[in-house]
Design a protein around this motif. Sequence first.
Motif, PDB file in Angstrom:
ATOM      1  N   ALA A  61       5.987  -3.071   9.889  1.00 32.00           N
ATOM      2  CA  ALA A  61       4.907  -4.021  10.149  1.00 32.00           C
ATOM      3  C   ALA A  61       3.829  -3.424  11.028  1.00 32.00           C
TER       4      ALA A  61
ATOM      5  N   VAL B  67       9.751  -7.489   2.030  1.00 27.95           N
ATOM      6  CA  VAL B  67       9.278  -8.438   3.042  1.00 27.95           C
ATOM      7  C   VAL B  67      10.437  -9.157   3.721  1.00 27.95           C
TER       8      VAL B  67
ATOM      9  N   ALA C 123       2.918 -12.470   5.712  1.00 26.77           N
ATOM     10  CA  ALA C 123       2.787 -11.010   5.757  1.00 26.77           C
ATOM     11  C   ALA C 123       1.890 -10.535   4.621  1.00 26.77           C
TER      12      ALA C 123
ATOM     13  N   PHE D 167       3.415  -3.946   5.876  1.00 25.80           N
ATOM     14  CA  PHE D 167       2.869  -5.303   5.883  1.00 25.80           C
ATOM     15  C   PHE D 167       2.119  -5.528   7.183  1.00 25.80           C
ATOM     16  N   GLN D 168       1.020  -6.276   7.107  1.00 24.38           N
ATOM     17  CA  GLN D 168       0.278  -6.638   8.315  1.00 24.38           C
ATOM     18  C   GLN D 168       0.552  -8.098   8.646  1.00 24.38           C
ATOM     19  N   LEU D 169       0.765  -8.352   9.936  1.00 25.11           N
ATOM     20  CA  LEU D 169       1.018  -9.702  10.429  1.00 25.11           C
ATOM     21  C   LEU D 169       0.255  -9.921  11.716  1.00 25.11           C
TER      22      LEU D 169
END
Length: 144
Positions: free
Chosen positions: A17, A51, A71, A94-96
């Motif tokens: 992440a 994910v 995400a 993934f970007q959060l």
Amino acid sequence: MTSASAVPSRIIHIAAALLIRPDGQTLLVRKRGTSAFMQPGGKIEADELPVHALARELEEELGLLIDPTQATFLGQFSAPAANEPGFVVQAEIFQLSIDAQVSPAAEIEEVLWIDPATDGDVILAPLTRDLILPFYRASLAASA
């Protein structure tokens, strides 16, 4: 059959992440007994979606509960593994956006928030240093 196909896989499949706080800082973690900081995340199990592996790892390593639907998939990145010589990490990134406290657990010894425009004056894993942070910086520049 080529001889290369007989070689055991030297690829480590992970989900990781790019966690961004409201102030724009990003979270890096350092595993116990290692020196390089990297994105939080971990190995994807055989029957797991990337994910879902990420959600499991973030909870185990940081006590962070995420909604997998929040995400954003950024892509697949590969780089030499920081802690396993001779291996390559193949990461689903993934970007959060998060606004929660995190604390190191499991094999994580230290967490660090850095300005993604810098290297935080720490040793970074190749995946983080060479691919993820430059990718994120480019996306920020493009949206500016």
